[in-house]
Scaffold this active site. Structure first.
Site, short mmCIF file in Angstrom:
data_model
loop_
_atom_site.label_atom_id
_atom_site.label_comp_id
_atom_site.label_asym_id
_atom_site.label_seq_id
_atom_site.Cartn_x
_atom_site.Cartn_y
_atom_site.Cartn_z
N TRP A 1 0.90 -1.25 0.18
CA TRP A 1 0.53 -0.21 -0.05
C TRP A 1 1.24 0.71 0.04
O TRP A 1 1.66 1.53 0.65
CB TRP A 1 -1.24 0.50 1.04
N GLU B 1 -3.41 -2.68 -2.45
CA GLU B 1 -4.65 -2.47 -1.66
C GLU B 1 -4.59 -0.54 -2.19
O GLU B 1 -3.58 0.13 -1.78
CB GLU B 1 -3.87 -1.92 0.40
N LYS C 1 -6.73 3.11 -2.32
CA LYS C 1 -7.93 3.54 -0.93
C LYS C 1 -8.65 4.97 -2.20
O LYS C 1 -8.08 5.19 -2.70
CB LYS C 1 -6.29 4.13 -0.26
N ASP D 1 -9.82 -2.99 1.88
CA ASP D 1 -9.91 -1.94 3.31
C ASP D 1 -10.92 -1.90 3.25
O ASP D 1 -11.51 -0.91 2.65
CB ASP D 1 -8.71 -1.47 3.43
N HIS E 1 -12.01 1.59 3.36
CA HIS E 1 -10.98 3.06 1.93
C HIS E 1 -12.19 2.77 1.24
O HIS E 1 -11.68 2.92 -0.73
CB HIS E 1 -9.98 1.92 1.63
N HIS F 1 -8.59 -6.09 4.99
CA HIS F 1 -8.06 -5.09 6.48
C HIS F 1 -9.44 -4.52 6.79
O HIS F 1 -10.07 -3.84 6.60
CB HIS F 1 -7.78 -3.91 5.34
N ASP G 1 -11.19 7.40 6.71
CA ASP G 1 -11.02 6.00 7.08
C ASP G 1 -10.30 6.06 8.04
O ASP G 1 -9.06 6.59 8.23
CB ASP G 1 -10.26 6.13 5.40
N ASP H 1 -9.95 4.12 10.94
CA ASP H 1 -8.75 3.78 11.06
C ASP H 1 -9.28 3.00 12.75
O ASP H 1 -8.32 3.01 13.51
CB ASP H 1 -7.49 3.69 11.13
N ASP I 1 -6.89 -3.96 10.82
CA ASP I 1 -6.13 -2.66 9.82
C ASP I 1 -6.86 -2.00 11.00
O ASP I 1 -7.76 -0.39 10.86
CB ASP I 1 -6.09 -2.47 8.64
#
Ligand code: RNT
Ligand code: ZN
Length: 418
Positions: free
Chosen positions: A187, A226, A228, A259, A262, A286, A294, A296, A326
């Site tokens: 990524w 990956e 995004k 992810d 994302h 993820h 995003d 997290d 993630d």
């Protein structure tokens, strides 16, 4: 009340209840026991890593919060992960980033990393029955800037190509050592803060860089790419968009990493599973929780994650999907963050394994759409929690919220003293 006994009794009743809708609970238990989740190393220390020159911060990634007890060295990461493992059932994996190497106090730049910087990790993982996955790290470095592998500047681009090639060689060494493929994720944050008139050019450069990186075939590692939606401070354009990597992955048969943070917030990641699996070899997940963006946040048992798990089970794709986490929340107890996130992911999959799929499919085949919707709705409140408690009991990990005091104890004895 004897807790073990009541868990057993609730489980026995649940088993009957599920059997009535055609679900084999024992089978579901077998599946959840086998579901291996790749624990990301970076929740332990807020994605800083252990390079001697230090993570140079800023570019590409950002953890927020300053809860005390961050892991400050490899030993502390290992101790924290060992603690996490005592609160979760099953056998899992460990996901390392290149910046977490054991560089022995020396300055080892990213284009100099070697398998030997990770032998300590390999041995530790073996001791704890973990398999390692790996990631190249292109953020948090003086050469990170806005563009790494997509940089028109050949020197910078070559630096990152070299780093990523070495990351693949390290992944290969790890995979060979552990006799199980090391899943390597790529990524990069590359993008533009403001309008760019060179969208095509940067993507063309990224494609060329990837071709160069992937030129060496390996047997003991697998590549994932990956995408995004956007990065912080790079809001206007992302070189590695979903379309870009989906095209690249289909053309070159690479694993796509999805992810869950994302994508547009109303976009269903679950819906992507069945399409990708038709055209790419495998999928890496993820699992994350975006809050408005995003962000997290720690994974919780929400509808998105349950639906994602269901789509994987419905597609019978467990053997083609790698499940990794993630998130990095630096504002709460970090060990607690892991345990919540892993348990939530397991609960989502358990619910998916317990879905009365055969009956639902029979309804659908008969165009009985009321019946399908009714059973889907009722399935939400079938006693999956009794099966979950039983899984915890069998794995000798805390039932329900009992892991809270255990983690408080670790905080008191260990992390609060850092
Ligand atoms: C960042 C990506 C990436 C990182 C880790 C640390 O937006 O999700 O996967 O979180 O590599
Ligand atoms: Zn990710």
């Amino acid at each position: 009340m004897n807790k073990k006994l009541s868990v057993q009794q609730a489980f026995d009743l649940a088993k009957e209840r599920y059997a009535a809708v055609g679900v084999d609970v024992e089978q579901a238990l077998k599946h959840i026991q086998q579901l291996s989740i790749s624990l990301h190393c970076w929740q332990t220390d807020d994605v800083v890593g252990f390079e001697s020159a230090g993570n140079q911060g800023g570019s590409g990634i950002q953890a927020t919060g300053n809860y005390p007890g961050r892991a400050r060295n490899i030993g502390e990461v290992q101790a924290d992960i060992e603690e996490v493992l005592t609160h979760i059932g099953g056998t899992h994996r460990f996901n390392l980033h290149a910046i977490y190497g054991d560089f022995g106090g020396k300055v080892v730049d990213r284009n100099q990393i070697l398998p030997e910087h990770f032998t300590g990790w390999m041995e530790w993982a073996k001791e704890h029955n973990l398999k390692i996955d790996f990631n190249s790290s292109s953020f948090g470095h003086a050469k990170s800037g806005n563009l790494t592998l997509a940089n028109p500047d050949k020197d910078i681009r070559d630096f990152w190509i070299e780093h990523t090639k070495r990351s693949r060689a390290i992944s290969e060494a790890i995979g060979k050592f552990q006799e199980d493929p090391c899943i390597m994720n790529l990524w990069i944050h590359d993008g533009a803060k403001d309008l760019t008139v060179n969208r095509y050019k940067y993507r063309q450069i990224l494609e060329q860089s990837l071709d160069e990186i992937f030129a060496t075939p390996y047997k003991n590692m697998k590549d994932c790419i990956e995408s995004k939606l956007f990065g912080i401070a790079l809001e206007s354009y992302t070189v590695g968009s979903h379309d870009f990597y989906m095209g690249y992955g289909v053309k070159n048969q690479k694993i796509i990493t999805l992810d869950t943070g994302h994508f547009h917030l109303t976009e269903s990641v679950a819906d992507k599973i069945s399409s990708l699996l038709l055209f790419t070899p495998e999928i890496m997940l993820h699992v994350s929780r975006p809050v408005r963006w995003d962000s997290d946040h720690v994974v919780t048992l929400n509808e998105e994650i349950i639906e994602l798990a269901r789509e994987i089970v419905r597609a019978d794709a467990l053997n083609k999907v790698h499940v990794g986490l993630d998130f990095f929340d630096a504002s709460i107890n970090r060990i607690g963050a892991y345990v919540i996130g892993v348990r939530a992911t397991q609960k989502a999959f358990l619910q998916a394994f317990l879905e009365p799929l055969e009956t639902l499919r029979a309804y659908e085949a008969n165009e009985q759409h009321f019946e399908r919707l009714a059973l889907l709705e009722e399935a939400k409140s079938l006693p999956w929690n009794a099966v979950w408690d039983y899984f915890c009991l069998k794995n000798d990990v805390e039932i329900g919220e009992d892991f809270i005091p255990a983690i408080q104890q670790y905080e008191k004895n260990i992390t609060s003293k850092r």
